[in-house]
Structure formats: C-alpha cells, structure tokens
Scaffold this motif. Structure first.
Motif, PDB file in Angstrom:
ATOM      1  N   MET A   1       0.702  -1.361  -0.197  1.00  0.00           N
ATOM      2  CA  MET A   1       0.019   0.071   0.005  1.00  0.00           C
ATOM      3  C   MET A   1       0.991   1.130   0.054  1.00  0.00           C
ATOM      4  SD  MET A   1      -3.330  -1.156   2.636  1.00  0.00           S
ATOM      5  CE  MET A   1      -2.389  -0.522   3.897  1.00  0.00           C
ATOM      6  N   ALA A   2       1.715   1.299   0.914  1.00  0.00           N
ATOM      7  CA  ALA A   2       2.897   2.376   0.841  1.00  0.00           C
ATOM      8  C   ALA A   2       3.529   2.670  -0.508  1.00  0.00           C
ATOM      9  CB  ALA A   2       3.880   2.228   2.093  1.00  0.00           C
ATOM     10  N   TRP A   3       3.795   1.560  -0.999  1.00  0.00           N
ATOM     11  CA  TRP A   3       4.187   1.774  -2.585  1.00  0.00           C
ATOM     12  C   TRP A   3       3.246   2.222  -3.375  1.00  0.00           C
ATOM     13  CZ3 TRP A   3       8.967   0.569  -4.483  1.00  0.00           C
ATOM     14  CH2 TRP A   3       9.254   0.591  -5.970  1.00  0.00           C
ATOM     15  N   GLU A   4       2.277   1.990  -3.463  1.00  0.00           N
ATOM     16  CA  GLU A   4       0.940   2.403  -4.299  1.00  0.00           C
ATOM     17  C   GLU A   4       0.961   3.778  -4.067  1.00  0.00           C
ATOM     18  OE1 GLU A   4      -0.882   1.209  -6.994  1.00  0.00           O
ATOM     19  OE2 GLU A   4       0.461  -0.516  -7.050  1.00  0.00           O
ATOM     20  N   LEU A   5       0.985   4.484  -2.956  1.00  0.00           N
ATOM     21  CA  LEU A   5       0.508   5.813  -2.517  1.00  0.00           C
ATOM     22  C   LEU A   5       1.641   6.608  -2.092  1.00  0.00           C
ATOM     23  CD1 LEU A   5      -2.273   4.402   0.197  1.00  0.00           C
ATOM     24  CD2 LEU A   5      -2.593   5.393  -2.280  1.00  0.00           C
ATOM     25  N   GLY A   6       2.683   6.266  -2.345  1.00  0.00           N
ATOM     26  CA  GLY A   6       3.841   7.281  -2.185  1.00  0.00           C
ATOM     27  C   GLY A   6       5.239   6.830  -2.847  1.00  0.00           C
ATOM     28  N   ASP A   7       6.133   6.875  -2.168  1.00  0.00           N
ATOM     29  CA  ASP A   7       7.608   6.809  -2.604  1.00  0.00           C
ATOM     30  C   ASP A   7       8.266   5.729  -1.695  1.00  0.00           C
ATOM     31  OD1 ASP A   7       7.699   8.617  -0.514  1.00  0.00           O
ATOM     32  OD2 ASP A   7       9.106  10.098  -1.665  1.00  0.00           O
ATOM     33  N   LEU A   8       7.809   4.660  -1.447  1.00  0.00           N
ATOM     34  CA  LEU A   8       8.563   3.868  -0.565  1.00  0.00           C
ATOM     35  C   LEU A   8       9.918   3.271  -1.109  1.00  0.00           C
ATOM     36  CD1 LEU A   8       7.182   1.051   1.703  1.00  0.00           C
ATOM     37  CD2 LEU A   8       8.655   0.282  -0.441  1.00  0.00           C
ATOM     38  N   ASP A   9      10.794   3.454  -0.274  1.00  0.00           N
ATOM     39  CA  ASP A   9      12.194   2.946  -0.612  1.00  0.00           C
ATOM     40  C   ASP A   9      12.295   1.762   0.002  1.00  0.00           C
ATOM     41  OD1 ASP A   9      14.892   2.339  -0.827  1.00  0.00           O
ATOM     42  OD2 ASP A   9      15.473   4.253  -0.171  1.00  0.00           O
ATOM     43  N   PRO A  10      12.316   0.445  -0.810  1.00  0.00           N
ATOM     44  CA  PRO A  10      12.309  -0.677  -0.218  1.00  0.00           C
ATOM     45  C   PRO A  10      13.622  -1.270   0.645  1.00  0.00           C
ATOM     46  CG  PRO A  10      12.062  -0.786  -2.446  1.00  0.00           C
ATOM     47  CD  PRO A  10      12.317   0.543  -2.275  1.00  0.00           C
ATOM     48  N   GLU A  11      14.879  -0.544   0.035  1.00  0.00           N
ATOM     49  CA  GLU A  11      15.905  -0.679   0.945  1.00  0.00           C
ATOM     50  C   GLU A  11      16.072  -0.129   2.257  1.00  0.00           C
ATOM     51  OE1 GLU A  11      19.360   0.446  -1.607  1.00  0.00           O
ATOM     52  OE2 GLU A  11      18.734  -0.964  -3.305  1.00  0.00           O
ATOM     53  N   ARG A  12      15.247   0.997   2.279  1.00  0.00           N
ATOM     54  CA  ARG A  12      15.124   1.771   3.535  1.00  0.00           C
ATOM     55  C   ARG A  12      14.436   1.013   4.473  1.00  0.00           C
ATOM     56  NH1 ARG A  12      14.097   8.136   3.927  1.00  0.00           N
ATOM     57  NH2 ARG A  12      14.938   8.620   6.037  1.00  0.00           N
ATOM     58  N   VAL A  13      13.085   0.441   4.069  1.00  0.00           N
ATOM     59  CA  VAL A  13      12.373  -0.555   4.989  1.00  0.00           C
ATOM     60  C   VAL A  13      13.127  -1.722   5.405  1.00  0.00           C
ATOM     61  CG1 VAL A  13      10.448  -2.045   4.648  1.00  0.00           C
ATOM     62  CG2 VAL A  13      10.097   0.309   3.829  1.00  0.00           C
ATOM     63  N   GLU A  14      13.857  -2.222   4.687  1.00  0.00           N
ATOM     64  CA  GLU A  14      14.669  -3.478   4.883  1.00  0.00           C
ATOM     65  C   GLU A  14      15.488  -3.249   6.216  1.00  0.00           C
ATOM     66  OE1 GLU A  14      14.334  -6.883   4.385  1.00  0.00           O
ATOM     67  OE2 GLU A  14      12.424  -6.030   3.279  1.00  0.00           O
ATOM     68  N   ARG A  15      16.249  -1.895   5.907  1.00  0.00           N
ATOM     69  CA  ARG A  15      17.352  -1.538   6.800  1.00  0.00           C
ATOM     70  C   ARG A  15      16.628  -1.271   8.263  1.00  0.00           C
ATOM     71  NH1 ARG A  15      19.327   1.416   2.536  1.00  0.00           N
ATOM     72  NH2 ARG A  15      18.311   3.394   3.195  1.00  0.00           N
ATOM     73  N   ALA A  16      15.330  -0.842   8.231  1.00  0.00           N
ATOM     74  CA  ALA A  16      14.507  -0.475   9.576  1.00  0.00           C
ATOM     75  C   ALA A  16      14.060  -1.858  10.118  1.00  0.00           C
ATOM     76  CB  ALA A  16      13.496   0.387   8.736  1.00  0.00           C
ATOM     77  N   TYR A  17      13.768  -2.877   9.385  1.00  0.00           N
ATOM     78  CA  TYR A  17      13.457  -3.993   9.800  1.00  0.00           C
ATOM     79  C   TYR A  17      14.766  -4.610  10.500  1.00  0.00           C
ATOM     80  CZ  TYR A  17       8.665  -4.729   8.464  1.00  0.00           C
ATOM     81  OH  TYR A  17       7.043  -4.773   8.330  1.00  0.00           O
ATOM     82  N   ASP A  18      15.695  -4.435   9.848  1.00  0.00           N
ATOM     83  CA  ASP A  18      17.391  -5.041  10.339  1.00  0.00           C
ATOM     84  C   ASP A  18      17.390  -4.404  11.852  1.00  0.00           C
ATOM     85  OD1 ASP A  18      17.228  -6.660   8.285  1.00  0.00           O
ATOM     86  OD2 ASP A  18      18.849  -5.545   6.966  1.00  0.00           O
ATOM     87  N   ALA A  19      17.229  -3.033  11.647  1.00  0.00           N
ATOM     88  CA  ALA A  19      17.508  -2.292  12.982  1.00  0.00           C
ATOM     89  C   ALA A  19      16.554  -2.937  13.876  1.00  0.00           C
ATOM     90  CB  ALA A  19      17.415  -0.717  12.919  1.00  0.00           C
ATOM     91  N   LEU A  20      15.347  -2.870  13.794  1.00  0.00           N
ATOM     92  CA  LEU A  20      14.390  -3.536  14.900  1.00  0.00           C
ATOM     93  C   LEU A  20      14.583  -4.648  15.296  1.00  0.00           C
ATOM     94  CD1 LEU A  20      10.983  -2.308  13.299  1.00  0.00           C
ATOM     95  CD2 LEU A  20      12.144  -1.468  15.588  1.00  0.00           C
ATOM     96  N   LEU A  21      15.167  -5.694  14.599  1.00  0.00           N
ATOM     97  CA  LEU A  21      15.590  -7.125  14.724  1.00  0.00           C
ATOM     98  C   LEU A  21      16.849  -6.997  15.831  1.00  0.00           C
ATOM     99  CD1 LEU A  21      15.123  -9.000  11.512  1.00  0.00           C
ATOM    100  CD2 LEU A  21      13.920  -9.519  13.725  1.00  0.00           C
ATOM    101  N   VAL A  22      17.780  -6.130  15.735  1.00  0.00           N
ATOM    102  CA  VAL A  22      18.911  -5.914  16.350  1.00  0.00           C
ATOM    103  C   VAL A  22      18.523  -5.704  17.831  1.00  0.00           C
ATOM    104  CG1 VAL A  22      21.180  -4.844  16.762  1.00  0.00           C
ATOM    105  CG2 VAL A  22      20.489  -5.621  14.580  1.00  0.00           C
ATOM    106  N   ALA A  23      17.524  -4.629  17.697  1.00  0.00           N
ATOM    107  CA  ALA A  23      17.086  -4.009  19.140  1.00  0.00           C
ATOM    108  C   ALA A  23      16.253  -5.036  19.536  1.00  0.00           C
ATOM    109  CB  ALA A  23      16.525  -2.700  18.743  1.00  0.00           C
ATOM    110  N   THR A  24      15.780  -5.848  19.061  1.00  0.00           N
ATOM    111  CA  THR A  24      14.581  -6.781  19.847  1.00  0.00           C
ATOM    112  C   THR A  24      15.137  -8.101  19.661  1.00  0.00           C
ATOM    113  OG1 THR A  24      13.067  -5.114  18.890  1.00  0.00           O
ATOM    114  CG2 THR A  24      12.149  -6.998  19.899  1.00  0.00           C
ATOM    115  N   PRO A  25      15.962  -8.721  20.422  1.00  0.00           N
ATOM    116  CA  PRO A  25      16.307 -10.037  20.216  1.00  0.00           C
ATOM    117  C   PRO A  25      15.157 -11.152  20.754  1.00  0.00           C
ATOM    118  CG  PRO A  25      17.180  -9.282  22.216  1.00  0.00           C
ATOM    119  CD  PRO A  25      16.529  -8.333  21.551  1.00  0.00           C
ATOM    120  N   ILE A  26      14.096 -11.224  19.918  1.00  0.00           N
ATOM    121  CA  ILE A  26      13.180 -12.156  20.221  1.00  0.00           C
ATOM    122  C   ILE A  26      13.299 -13.462  20.174  1.00  0.00           C
ATOM    123  CG2 ILE A  26      10.844 -12.589  19.424  1.00  0.00           C
ATOM    124  CD1 ILE A  26      10.942  -9.797  17.587  1.00  0.00           C
TER     125      ILE A  26
END
Length: 183
Positions: A1-26
């Motif tokens: 949806m974000a891709w369809e409605l704006g200028d989503l940067d997939p690499e930036r999203v992946e980096r954000a998820y990677d940072a969340l995984l590091v910050a949250t050792p589930i």
C-alpha cells in the motif's frame, strides 16, 4: 500500500526492519510467552491519531509510531523475520499480536507493548494478509478524504475492490460514491 500511495524505498524499509531485529532479540527467549513479551519491547508505539501517514508502513518505521493496527502488522512481521510463529488477531476490541504456540490466553497489545488476557477481549480471530489490508484500506480512505486528497482516496478505494473477497459490493459502492463526488 505504501508503495502504491507514495515513494516507498524498499531498501530503507529493509534496513529499518534489520535495526528493529537487532534492538529486539526475540528469538533468544525460551518460551512463547517470553517471545511475545520481547516483541512488545520493540521500539514501535501505537498512536490513536494522525493522518494517512499513520497507516503507511514506511512512515511508521521511519517515525517509530503509527496506527495500532499497523503496529500489530509491523510487530507480526518482525516476529516472522525472527522465526517466531506470530500473527495478527482481531475482534471488536482491536488488533493484537498472538503467538501460535502460546497455550495461555495472552496476546500482545500494540497500543501498550504489554501482554493482555485475551479472555477479556471478546472473540478474536486470526487475520490473513488480505483481511488486514482491507481493514487498513478502510481506515485510509476517509483519512485521505478528510485532508482533501481525493486522488489518493480514489486510488485506495480502487485498491480495496481488488482484494479477493466474495462480497465486494460494499467496496464497489464506496468507490462509486467517491468517484461521483469528483464529477
């Protein structure tokens, strides 16, 4: 949806998820309850207000907050990426994250990051990606209408009609009503 409605940067999203995984050792937690509790410690918070950006994945990841439904989706995806079997459940009380192997009636409330007793929340049902997408789109359309962005509201209404549900009459009617406003 974000891709369809704006200028989503997939690499930036992946980096954000990677940072969340590091910050949250589930995945390091020993029990299903501990995994769900650890997921609640992710640096994401729900906000009950906001415009359309509160429902767009890239904006919520960038800001660290978003609509509770979207935060539930982000937390479920974070868990999935960590190898934890979680998903989104919902009912009249809202959207929550549930662990498929948890035997207690506990769910993660995306609004607080805390585990809550699911017994007090009424009937909760697992939501598939299409159901969650429909609910997000249903929240997005009126937000775009309120800010006067009828082009995006119309695009959201069109997207809603393409979801694979047997009963699409309501979505088609909303699209028709919105299109009529543009005439």
């Amino acid at each position: 949806m974000a891709w369809e409605l704006g200028d989503l940067d997939p690499e930036r999203v992946e980096r954000a998820y990677d940072a969340l995984l590091v910050a949250t050792p589930i995945e390091l937690e020993p029990t299903a309850e501990d995994q769900l509790r650890a997921l609640g410690e992710a640096p994401l918070r729900a906000v009950g207000h906001g415009g359309p950006e509160a429902l767009l994945l890239d904006r919520a990841l960038e800001r660290g907050h978003g609509h509770p439904m979207l935060i539930a989706v982000l937390l479920a995806e974070l868990g999935r990426r960590a190898g934890v079997p979680v998903g989104v459940v919902a009912g009249a009380a809202g959207h929550f994250v549930a662990h498929q192997r948890l035997t207690q009636a506990l769910v993660l409330d995306p609004s607080t990051g805390q585990l809550v007793n699911a017994d007090g929340l009424g009937v909760l049902q697992w939501r598939c990606g299409h159901q969650v997408a429909a609910e997000l789109l249903d929240e997005l359309q009126p937000r775009y209408e309120r800010i006067g962005d009828l082009a995006r509201a119309l695009h959201v209404a069109r997207m809603r009609t393409t979801l694979p549900f047997e009963d699409t009459e309501d979505a088609a009617l909303r699209l028709k009503q919105l299109a009529a406003r543009l005439n």
